[in-house]
Design a protein around this motif. Structure first.
Motif, short mmCIF file in Angstrom:
data_model
loop_
_atom_site.label_atom_id
_atom_site.label_comp_id
_atom_site.label_asym_id
_atom_site.label_seq_id
_atom_site.Cartn_x
_atom_site.Cartn_y
_atom_site.Cartn_z
N LEU A 124 -6.53 8.29 2.36
CA LEU A 124 -5.26 8.18 2.28
C LEU A 124 -4.98 7.62 2.98
CD1 LEU A 124 -2.71 8.31 0.88
CD2 LEU A 124 -1.91 10.24 3.09
N LEU A 125 -5.66 7.24 4.55
CA LEU A 125 -5.36 6.37 5.85
C LEU A 125 -6.02 4.98 5.10
CD1 LEU A 125 -4.24 5.31 8.32
CD2 LEU A 125 -6.36 6.94 9.19
N ILE A 126 -6.93 5.13 4.51
CA ILE A 126 -8.01 3.80 4.64
C ILE A 126 -7.33 3.38 3.61
CG2 ILE A 126 -10.40 2.96 3.49
CD1 ILE A 126 -10.37 4.33 6.29
N THR A 127 -7.21 3.79 2.12
CA THR A 127 -6.51 3.42 1.02
C THR A 127 -5.36 2.23 1.29
OG1 THR A 127 -7.33 4.66 -0.27
CG2 THR A 127 -5.09 3.25 -0.96
N ALA A 128 -4.59 3.38 2.22
CA ALA A 128 -2.87 2.49 3.46
C ALA A 128 -3.38 1.36 3.51
CB ALA A 128 -2.25 3.55 4.01
N LEU A 129 -4.73 1.72 4.17
CA LEU A 129 -4.90 0.30 5.30
C LEU A 129 -5.53 -0.72 5.11
CD1 LEU A 129 -6.21 2.32 8.67
CD2 LEU A 129 -3.96 0.93 8.42
N TRP A 130 -5.93 -0.64 3.44
CA TRP A 130 -6.16 -2.11 2.76
C TRP A 130 -5.24 -1.93 2.33
CZ3 TRP A 130 -11.35 -3.70 2.63
CH2 TRP A 130 -11.42 -4.31 1.70
N ALA A 131 -4.50 -1.66 1.24
CA ALA A 131 -3.04 -2.66 1.44
C ALA A 131 -2.86 -3.42 2.18
CB ALA A 131 -2.58 -1.03 0.87
N ALA A 132 -2.48 -2.33 3.42
CA ALA A 132 -1.50 -3.22 4.29
C ALA A 132 -2.26 -4.93 5.04
CB ALA A 132 -1.71 -2.52 5.73
N ALA A 133 -3.28 -4.51 4.31
CA ALA A 133 -4.52 -5.68 4.79
C ALA A 133 -4.92 -6.74 3.74
CB ALA A 133 -5.79 -5.23 5.03
N GLY A 134 -4.66 -6.22 1.99
CA GLY A 134 -3.92 -6.95 1.26
C GLY A 134 -2.80 -7.76 1.40
N GLY A 135 -1.98 -7.45 1.36
CA GLY A 135 -0.15 -7.60 1.35
C GLY A 135 -0.20 -8.74 2.65
#
Length: 478
Positions: free
Chosen positions: A29-40
Motif C-alpha cells: 500500500l505504501l509503495i503504491t501510494a508513493l509511486w502514485a505521488a511520484a507519477g502525479g
C-alpha cells in the motif's frame, strides 16, 4: 545512596527525548501510494517549460507542487513515520484541490495551466488528479494501518489484493508522464515559434495561430521551395490530425504522432506532393476534450483558417484558396470546416472579421454521425464517452451530417472497406446527403484496408490515393 550514584547505576533514569513514532512497514500500500505521488508530480513537471512560457505564476506553482511532492515522498520512503506519510498525503491533496479549483470549479484565473500537458491526450490532467487522489488516500491509510503487526500470510494477501491498483498506478504514471511531456519532445507551443512573415522557403516553421482563453496554439507551416512557386499567392492545404477526438498532435514524431496516425492520413507523401505543386501545407494542434470540452476543437480549427486569411499577405498565400483535410476525428473536423457555417455558432476568438470557410474538403474515414456508434468496438465507444459524453444533442452538434446544405465546397471522401472503428456507412451516408444537396462529392472505397489508408496491398494503393488527393486539391483550388 546519593542522587548522583542513583543516576549512575540507572536506578532513576535521567531525562530523555520522546521516542520517534514507530516506523510504518514499506508494504504494498505504501509503495503504491508513493509511486502514485511520484507519477502525479512528474506529470506536473513534464510540461513545465510550456506552462512557464504561457504563465510564469502557474509555472512557478507547478514547480513548487512537483518539488514538494518529490521531497515529501522521498522523506516518507527514507523513514516512513506516520507524520511524514501524512505530510506527503497533504501535499498530494493540495494538487487535487488545485486541479479541482481550475478544472471543476473554474474559480482560478486563466489561462488553464493544464492545457500544455493535455496537448497529446486530452485527459492527462484527469490522470494526474486520479494519481494524486490515490496517493493521498494510500499514504493516509498507510499511516493509520501500517504500524499494526501482521502475519506473513496476511501481508501476502494484502499484496495480491492491491496488485490491480498497483498496475493501474504504474500504467497511469507512464502514460501521463509520456503524454504531458510529449515523449520528451516538449509540450505545447515551442520556444522557437516564428512570426508569420518571411518564413523560409522549403522548410517547416512553427507559428502561434491563436490564443483561446490565453492558451497558445501551434501551427506548423510547410512552405514550398522557391522553385515550386509560381509568383502568384499560394493555395493552402490545412491538415487536421486525427486521434479519436481526444488523442494526437500535429508533430510528425513522438507519442502524439503515433496516436494521431499521420501515416494513415498519408500526411508525409501528401505534404511533399502539395509543396511540389506550390501549396503551403499547414498542420495544427487544437484543444481536445475532456480538458477542453466541445466545441473547443472546431473553434480552434476555424480560428486557424481565419489566421491564414488574416496573415495572407505576410505568408504569400491566397485567402480565397484554402482547403482542409484530415483523417478519423480530423476528417470530422475538416468536414465541419466545409459544412458548418456562421449559423452553427462555432466562430469564436480572434480574427472574427475574417471568414472561416474553406473551398475544398478531403475527409479520410471520418465519422459523419456521432450518434451512430452503438456497434463500434469498446475502445472507440470509450473514447467517445470520454471526449463527447452520452448527450445525443452534443453528438448531433459534432456530426457533419447535421450541417449538409447546398453551397458547400466540393468533397473527396475516402474510406477503407474493412474499417471497424468508423464503419464505411458513415462516408456512404455523408456522400449521399451531399449529392442530394447538390454538392460535388466523390467517394473512394479503398479495398483491403481498415482505419487507415497505408495498408500494403490495398486498392487503390497509398501512392495512387496520394496522387488522387493532390489532383483534387489542384483542381478545386487551382
Amino acid at each position: 545512596m546519593s542522587d548522583a550514584a542513583l543516576c549512575t547505576t540507572g536506578a532513576f533514569p535521567g531525562p530523555t527525548r520522546s521516542a520517534e513514532p514507530t516506523a510504518v512497514r514499506r508494504g504494498p500500500l505504501l509503495i503504491t501510494a508513493l509511486w502514485a505521488a511520484a507519477g502525479g508530480a512528474a506529470i506536473c513537471l513534464a510540461p513545465l517549460a510550456a506552462v512557464w512560457r504561457m504563465s510564469w505564476p502557474y509555472g512557478l506553482l507547478f514547480l513548487a507542487l512537483g518539488a514538494t511532492q518529490l521531497g515529501t515522498g522521498a522523506a516518507a520512503l527514507a523513514r516512513p513515520a506516520p507524520r511524514r506519510l501524512l505530510l506527503a498525503a497533504t501535499a498530494a491533496l493540495v494538487v487535487v484541490t488545485f486541479w479541482a479549483l481550475t478544472r471543476l470549479a473554474g474559480v482560478l484565473p486563466g489561462p488553464d495551466p493544464w492545457m500544455p500537458g493535455n496537448s497529446v491526450i486530452g485527459f492527462t490532467d484527469y490522470v494526474c488528479a486520479a494519481l494524486e487522489g490515490i496517493a493521498a488516500a494510500g499514504l493516509a491509510g498507510a499511516a493509520v494501518l501500517g504500524r499494526r503487526p501482521r502475519r506473513r500470510a496476511r501481508r501476502a494477501m494484502a499484496a495480491v489484493a492491491i496488485a490491480p491498483l498497483t498496475l493501474v498506478v504504474l500504467l497511469g504514471s507512464f502514460l501521463g508522464v509520456a503524454a504531458a511531456g510529449d515523449g520528451l519532445a516538449g509540450a505545447g507551443l515551442p520556444a522557437d515559434a516564428a512570426k508569420p512573415s518571411n518564413l523560409p522557403a522549403g522548410r517547416r516553421s512553427t507559428v502561434e495561430y491563436c490564443r483561446p482563453d490565453g492558451v497558445p496554439l501551434a501551427m506548423d507551416l510547410y512552405m514550398p521551395s522557391t522553385a515550386a512557386r509560381t509568383g502568384r499567392p499560394m493555395p493552402v492545404a490545412l491538415y487536421v490530425h486525427g486521434g479519436g477526438t481526444i488523442l494526437g498532435d500535429r508533430k510528425t514524431t513522438g507519442l502524439g504522432a503515433a496516436l494521431a496516425n499521420h501515416e494513415g492520413a498519408l500526411f508525409t507523401p501528401l505534404r511533399h506532393q502539395l509543396n511540389a505543386r506550390g501549396f503551403v501545407v499547414a498542420s495544427i494542434d487544437y484543444r481536445m476534450p475532456p480538458g477542453a470540452p466541445w466545441p473547443a476543437s472546431i473553434q480552434d480549427a476555424k480560428c486557424a483558417v481565419r489566421f491564414l486569411r488574416a496573415h495572407a499577405v505576410a505568408l504569400g498565400i491566397d485567402a480565397g484558396r484554402i482547403g482542409a483535410w484530415g483523417s478519423s476525428g480530423g476528417g470530422q473536423l475538416a468536414s465541419l470546416l466545409g459544412l458548418a457555417g456562421p449559423g452553427a455558432g462555432f466562430d469564436a476568438g480572434q480574427y472574427l472579421d475574417e471568414s472561416s470557410a474553406v473551398q475544398a474538403v478531403v475527409d479520410m474515414f471520418g465519422p459523419a454521425d456521432l450518434n451512430d456508434f452503438d456497434d463500434a468496438p469498446p475502445f472507440i465507444r470509450l473514447c467517445l464517452a470520454i471526449g463527447v459524453g452520452d448527450s445525443a444533442g452534443t453528438r448531433r452538434a459534432m456530426s457533419p451530417d447535421t450541417y449538409v446544405s447546398a453551397g458547400a465546397p466540393p468533397f473527396l471522401v475516402l474510406h477503407g472497406d474493412r474499417d471497424e472503428d468508423v464503419f464505411p456507412r458513415h462516408s456512404f451516408g455523408l456522400v449521399a446527403r451531399l449529392r442530394a444537396a447538390g454538392v460535388p462529392a466523390t467517394l473512394i472505397e479503398v479495398h483491403g484496408t481498415g482505419h487507415t489508408l497505408d495498408t500494403p496491398g490495398q486498392t487503390p494503393s497509398p501512392r495512387q490515393l496520394t496522387d488522387t488527393v493532390t489532383a483534387f486539391f489542384v483542381n478545386a483550388l487551382g
